[in-house]
Design a protein around this motif. Sequence first.
Motif, PDB file in Angstrom:
ATOM      1  N   UNK A  40      38.549  38.071  19.634  1.00 22.77           N
ATOM      2  CA  UNK A  40      39.688  37.183  19.886  1.00 22.77           C
ATOM      3  C   UNK A  40      40.348  37.500  21.229  1.00 22.77           C
ATOM      4  N   UNK A  41      40.372  38.769  21.593  1.00 27.10           N
ATOM      5  CA  UNK A  41      41.013  39.173  22.847  1.00 27.10           C
ATOM      6  C   UNK A  41      40.258  38.671  24.084  1.00 27.10           C
ATOM      7  N   UNK A  42      39.041  38.183  23.911  1.00 24.46           N
ATOM      8  CA  UNK A  42      38.234  37.729  25.045  1.00 24.46           C
ATOM      9  C   UNK A  42      37.835  36.255  24.947  1.00 24.46           C
ATOM     10  N   UNK A  43      38.365  35.508  23.976  1.00 21.16           N
ATOM     11  CA  UNK A  43      37.809  34.171  23.781  1.00 21.16           C
ATOM     12  C   UNK A  43      38.653  33.009  24.303  1.00 21.16           C
ATOM     13  N   UNK A  44      39.854  33.228  24.755  1.00 24.77           N
ATOM     14  CA  UNK A  44      40.706  32.119  25.183  1.00 24.77           C
ATOM     15  C   UNK A  44      40.093  31.359  26.365  1.00 24.77           C
ATOM     16  N   UNK A  45      39.778  32.048  27.435  1.00 19.28           N
ATOM     17  CA  UNK A  45      39.222  31.377  28.620  1.00 19.28           C
ATOM     18  C   UNK A  45      37.850  30.794  28.305  1.00 19.28           C
ATOM     19  N   UNK A  46      37.024  31.561  27.568  1.00 22.50           N
ATOM     20  CA  UNK A  46      35.681  31.077  27.240  1.00 22.50           C
ATOM     21  C   UNK A  46      35.748  29.823  26.362  1.00 22.50           C
ATOM     22  N   UNK A  47      36.659  29.787  25.394  1.00 21.68           N
ATOM     23  CA  UNK A  47      36.775  28.611  24.532  1.00 21.68           C
ATOM     24  C   UNK A  47      37.250  27.399  25.335  1.00 21.68           C
ATOM     25  N   UNK A  48      38.143  27.605  26.268  1.00 17.39           N
ATOM     26  CA  UNK A  48      38.600  26.487  27.114  1.00 17.39           C
ATOM     27  C   UNK A  48      37.468  25.955  27.980  1.00 17.39           C
ATOM     28  N   UNK A  49      36.641  26.855  28.517  1.00 19.10           N
ATOM     29  CA  UNK A  49      35.471  26.415  29.293  1.00 19.10           C
ATOM     30  C   UNK A  49      34.528  25.590  28.427  1.00 19.10           C
ATOM     31  N   UNK A  50      34.285  26.050  27.204  1.00 21.75           N
ATOM     32  CA  UNK A  50      33.398  25.315  26.299  1.00 21.75           C
ATOM     33  C   UNK A  50      34.008  23.958  25.924  1.00 21.75           C
ATOM     34  N   UNK A  51      35.311  23.938  25.672  1.00 19.16           N
ATOM     35  CA  UNK A  51      35.982  22.686  25.305  1.00 19.16           C
ATOM     36  C   UNK A  51      35.947  21.666  26.434  1.00 19.16           C
ATOM     37  N   UNK A  52      35.822  22.136  27.671  1.00 16.03           N
ATOM     38  CA  UNK A  52      35.727  21.238  28.826  1.00 16.03           C
ATOM     39  C   UNK A  52      34.300  20.769  29.079  1.00 16.03           C
ATOM     40  N   UNK A  53      33.364  21.180  28.219  1.00  8.11           N
ATOM     41  CA  UNK A  53      31.990  20.710  28.334  1.00  8.11           C
ATOM     42  C   UNK A  53      31.025  21.669  29.004  1.00  8.11           C
ATOM     43  N   UNK A  54      31.490  22.852  29.364  1.00  3.47           N
ATOM     44  CA  UNK A  54      30.597  23.834  29.972  1.00  3.47           C
ATOM     45  C   UNK A  54      29.721  24.473  28.894  1.00  3.47           C
ATOM     46  N   UNK A  55      28.454  24.676  29.214  1.00  2.00           N
ATOM     47  CA  UNK A  55      27.520  25.290  28.285  1.00  2.00           C
ATOM     48  C   UNK A  55      27.474  26.791  28.527  1.00  2.00           C
TER      49      UNK A  55
END
Length: 80
Positions: A40-55
């Motif tokens: 959880x401490x490392x997923x905020x930026x990664x989840x936002x990238x994924x939500x924007x369509x990045x693979x």
Amino acid sequence: MPKLHENDPLALMREPNNEFDEHAISVYTTGGLKLGYLPRSNNLILSRLMDEGNLLFGKTKTFHWDGKRLYLVVKVYMRA
């Protein structure tokens, strides 16, 4: 327990409806076995990238199975 090797590819899947963490990203083997979640401490930026369509995808770095728990370090990459 699956046989894991360093640099094995891993699939990352967003779980925006996860009841414990709205930014949850689960980690799967290429065979479809769920290994767990990115911290959880490392997923905020990664989840936002994924939500924007990045693979994003992962690769195993280090791992240890103690008979009850899998301790896994995942390297995360973004496809260009």
